[in-house]
Scaffold this motif. Structure first.
Motif, PDB file in Angstrom:
ATOM      1  N   CYS A  28     -18.090  -8.216  10.786  1.00 26.12           N
ATOM      2  CA  CYS A  28     -17.087  -7.423  10.095  1.00 26.12           C
ATOM      3  C   CYS A  28     -16.378  -6.649  10.565  1.00 26.12           C
ATOM      4  N   LYS A  29     -15.031  -7.047  10.496  1.00 26.96           N
ATOM      5  CA  LYS A  29     -13.744  -5.739  11.011  1.00 26.96           C
ATOM      6  C   LYS A  29     -13.382  -4.718  10.155  1.00 26.96           C
ATOM      7  N   SER A  30     -14.041  -4.975   8.870  1.00 36.02           N
ATOM      8  CA  SER A  30     -13.717  -3.709   7.872  1.00 36.02           C
ATOM      9  C   SER A  30     -14.782  -2.691   7.734  1.00 36.02           C
ATOM     10  N   ASN A  47     -25.344  -0.770  12.072  1.00 38.45           N
ATOM     11  CA  ASN A  47     -24.257  -1.409  11.001  1.00 38.45           C
ATOM     12  C   ASN A  47     -24.945  -2.328  10.152  1.00 38.45           C
ATOM     13  N   SER A  48     -24.715  -2.182   8.959  1.00 40.20           N
ATOM     14  CA  SER A  48     -25.509  -2.930   7.946  1.00 40.20           C
ATOM     15  C   SER A  48     -24.425  -2.855   6.681  1.00 40.20           C
ATOM     16  N   CYS A  52     -22.427   0.188   4.106  1.00 42.09           N
ATOM     17  CA  CYS A  52     -20.545   0.310   4.418  1.00 42.09           C
ATOM     18  C   CYS A  52     -20.073   0.985   3.206  1.00 42.09           C
ATOM     19  N   LEU A  53     -19.110   1.876   3.644  1.00 41.46           N
ATOM     20  CA  LEU A  53     -18.240   2.281   2.473  1.00 41.46           C
ATOM     21  C   LEU A  53     -17.751   1.604   1.561  1.00 41.46           C
ATOM     22  N   MET A  63     -21.066  -5.805  -4.168  1.00 43.88           N
ATOM     23  CA  MET A  63     -19.967  -6.403  -3.838  1.00 43.88           C
ATOM     24  C   MET A  63     -19.182  -5.927  -2.849  1.00 43.88           C
ATOM     25  N   CYS A  64     -18.677  -6.560  -2.057  1.00 47.65           N
ATOM     26  CA  CYS A  64     -17.701  -6.144  -0.877  1.00 47.65           C
ATOM     27  C   CYS A  64     -16.346  -5.810  -1.329  1.00 47.65           C
TER      28      CYS A  64
END
Length: 69
Positions: A28-30, A47-48, A52-53, A63-64
């Motif tokens: 993921c680039k975000s 990283n997971s 993530c923020l 949800m992303c």
């Protein structure tokens, strides 16, 4: 690893798919680590999507928000 439900990108493996959430975050680039340590699920140096923020928890999963832009 996400499915579109009502125009929202929902992680289809739920809240306990740690390996899949880690694999997804690697590409993921975000990804941005949530700075609130109380919100972290896996170790801080990993990283997971669960850390993530941009994730927003739902009853069954998350949800992303980066994918929902």
């Amino acid at each position: 690893m996400f499915e579109n439900i009502n125009n929202k990108q929902i992680f289809k493996y739920g809240k306990d798919a740690y390996k899949k959430a880690i694999l997804q975050a690697v590409d993921c680039k975000s990804f941005i680590l949530d700075k609130d340590e109380d919100e972290l699920i896996t170790s801080i140096d990993q990283n997971s999507c669960y850390n993530c923020l941009y994730r927003r928890w739902t009853q069954e999963s998350f949800m992303c928000m980066a994918l929902n832009k």
